[in-house]
Write an enzyme that holds these catalytic residues in place. Structure first.
Site, PDB file in Angstrom:
ATOM      1  N   HIS A  44     -22.827  43.132  -7.890  1.00 22.86           N
ATOM      2  CA  HIS A  44     -21.440  42.674  -7.873  1.00 22.86           C
ATOM      3  C   HIS A  44     -20.497  43.872  -7.761  1.00 22.86           C
ATOM      4  O   HIS A  44     -20.894  45.025  -7.929  1.00 22.86           O
ATOM      5  CB  HIS A  44     -21.139  41.869  -9.133  1.00 22.86           C
ATOM      6  CG  HIS A  44     -21.767  40.507  -9.120  1.00 22.86           C
ATOM      7  ND1 HIS A  44     -21.490  39.541 -10.057  1.00 22.86           N
ATOM      8  CD2 HIS A  44     -22.671  39.937  -8.267  1.00 22.86           C
ATOM      9  CE1 HIS A  44     -22.182  38.448  -9.795  1.00 22.86           C
ATOM     10  NE2 HIS A  44     -22.913  38.674  -8.718  1.00 22.86           N
ATOM     11  N   GLU A  46     -18.145  44.985  -9.666  1.00 24.54           N
ATOM     12  CA  GLU A  46     -17.989  45.808 -10.864  1.00 24.54           C
ATOM     13  C   GLU A  46     -19.135  46.810 -10.991  1.00 24.54           C
ATOM     14  O   GLU A  46     -18.921  47.984 -11.346  1.00 24.54           O
ATOM     15  CB  GLU A  46     -17.944  44.926 -12.116  1.00 24.54           C
ATOM     16  CG  GLU A  46     -16.803  43.925 -12.139  1.00 24.54           C
ATOM     17  CD  GLU A  46     -17.198  42.558 -11.591  1.00 24.54           C
ATOM     18  OE1 GLU A  46     -16.777  41.546 -12.166  1.00 24.54           O
ATOM     19  OE2 GLU A  46     -17.941  42.522 -10.572  1.00 24.54           O
ATOM     20  N   THR A 190     -19.087  15.658  21.540  1.00 26.73           N
ATOM     21  CA  THR A 190     -18.816  17.011  22.025  1.00 26.73           C
ATOM     22  C   THR A 190     -20.106  17.688  22.475  1.00 26.73           C
ATOM     23  O   THR A 190     -20.129  18.406  23.480  1.00 26.73           O
ATOM     24  CB  THR A 190     -18.140  17.846  20.922  1.00 26.73           C
ATOM     25  OG1 THR A 190     -16.889  17.240  20.590  1.00 26.73           O
ATOM     26  CG2 THR A 190     -17.912  19.268  21.368  1.00 26.73           C
TER      27      THR A 190
END
Length: 363
Positions: A44, A46, A190
């Site tokens: 992370h 930190e 589509t």
């Protein structure tokens, strides 16, 4: 905190499904460490900032864009790591909307005797993670519709021909948007008409210019196909990344799609035989999809808008006229009175090559 927010953006394309987080460590008025969260499963922000700071971190102040985690996930709790490092103060941009964390990270820091200041540049911190925030708060992903139109609001000729409405610069911007999305969703119509890839395809120069890491993964391709009629020879089934076909039927063709490499998600159709779009989006959120980019026809786009599921609309407007018989942006046949209009807020208009990019939010 502004520097931490800037750092967090370096994980824009890779942090998913985790939030984008940046961290800066300051001691005696000097920045001694900084870091960001790059990828799920990796350290992370930190932890990266603490590694950058080294042994001088004791007594320092930590600025982090999101409340530090206090639970065991793919990595240990950041609150414990900060306490062990001996920091004296943590300044937080915003509280983590994850129910497993929300508020508990601050409580854990307090128990360790660490001073906490919260909600610094909160609005800017929230802009880093609209999809993560919405998924954690509502159980739905952030839904962004992308459309290309002519000056008279047309998306395709009456024949269905739509390539290309906009120029190369606008199309490159769309590829960057795909690269930042967890999923790109379209409809079977589509797929049958355009046989799209729904992948991001950028030159090496464009990757460098947009600061997109080389290891960014292709978004999940999602096709809403209530009758499981999509061709097993569709281009997207032979490309890098995964294709999820959402259908209400199981038949020979759905089994052929599985053999061709697609994953099938079966959900019950509504009373009109259509896929309930709120259920589709809820299922995507369960798969930790934060941001969904919609590249569909007027039917799905109108259905999402009618259901109140749209968070943002991006329209690329080209300076040409396509005429009365060309196709429109949204299929909304129920709107008959001026009082029923869908009110929108235009937040940004900017030139992209010869075209205009218009960012719109529903009111």
């Amino acid at each position: 905190m502004a520097r931490a927010i800037h750092l967090a953006r370096r994980g824009w394309y890779t942090a998913r499904p985790n939030p984008r987080v940046g961290c800066v460590i300051v001691k005696n008025g000097e920045v001694i460490g900084q870091g960001f969260h790059r990828k799920a499963g990796e350290s992370h922000a930190e932890v990266n900032a603490l590694k950058d700071a080294g042994e001088q971190v004791r007594g320092a102040t930590v600025y982090v864009t999101l409340e530090p985690c206090s639970h065991h996930g793919r990595t240990p709790p950041c609150t414990d790591i900060l306490a062990e490092a001996g920091v004296s103060r943590v300044v937080i941009g915003m509280i983590d909307p994850n129910p497993a964390v929300s508020g508990s990270g601050i409580k854990s820091l307090h128990r360790s005797g660490i001073e906490v200041t919260r909600d610094i540049l909160k609005t800017e911190a929230e802009k880093l993670n609209p999809g993560f925030i919405k998924r954690m708060s509502t159980g739905l992903p952030y839904i962004r519709i992308k459309m290309a139109m002519s000056l008279d609001g047309r998306t395709a000729m009456a024949s269905g021909q739509s390539q290309w409405i906009t120029g190369p610069q606008a199309r490159a911007e769309v590829h960057r948007m795909r690269a930042a999305s967890d999923a790109v969703l379209t409809g079977s119509g589509t797929v049958a008409k355009d046989n799209p890839s729904l992948t991001f395809r950028l030159s090496e120069h464009e990757f460098l210019r947009a600061e997109i890491p080389a290891d960014v993964v292709q978004p999940l391709r999602v096709v809403c196909d209530s009758r499981a009629s999509m061709s097993p020879r569709s281009a997207m089934l032979n490309l890098q990344g995964k294709t999820l076909v959402v259908t209400s039927e199981e038949n020979d063709n759905s089994r052929a799609l599985v053999r061709a490499g697609a994953e099938i998600l079966r959900i019950d159709a509504d009373t009109n035989g259509r896929l309930p779009l709120n259920v589709v989006m809820n299922e995507l959120a369960k798969r930790e999809i934060n941001d969904v980019m919609i590249e569909s026809g007027a039917g799905i786009a109108g259905g999402l808008l009618e259901a109140g599921l749209v968070d943002e609309i991006i329209i690329f407007m080209a300076p040409h006229i396509m005429g009365d018989n060309a196709r429109g942006l949204f299929h909304l046949p129920a709107l008959r009175d001026m009082s029923e209009r869908k009110k929108l807020h235009v937040s940004d208009i900017r030139a992209i090559g010869a075209d205009w990019k218009i960012t719109i939010f529903p009111e």
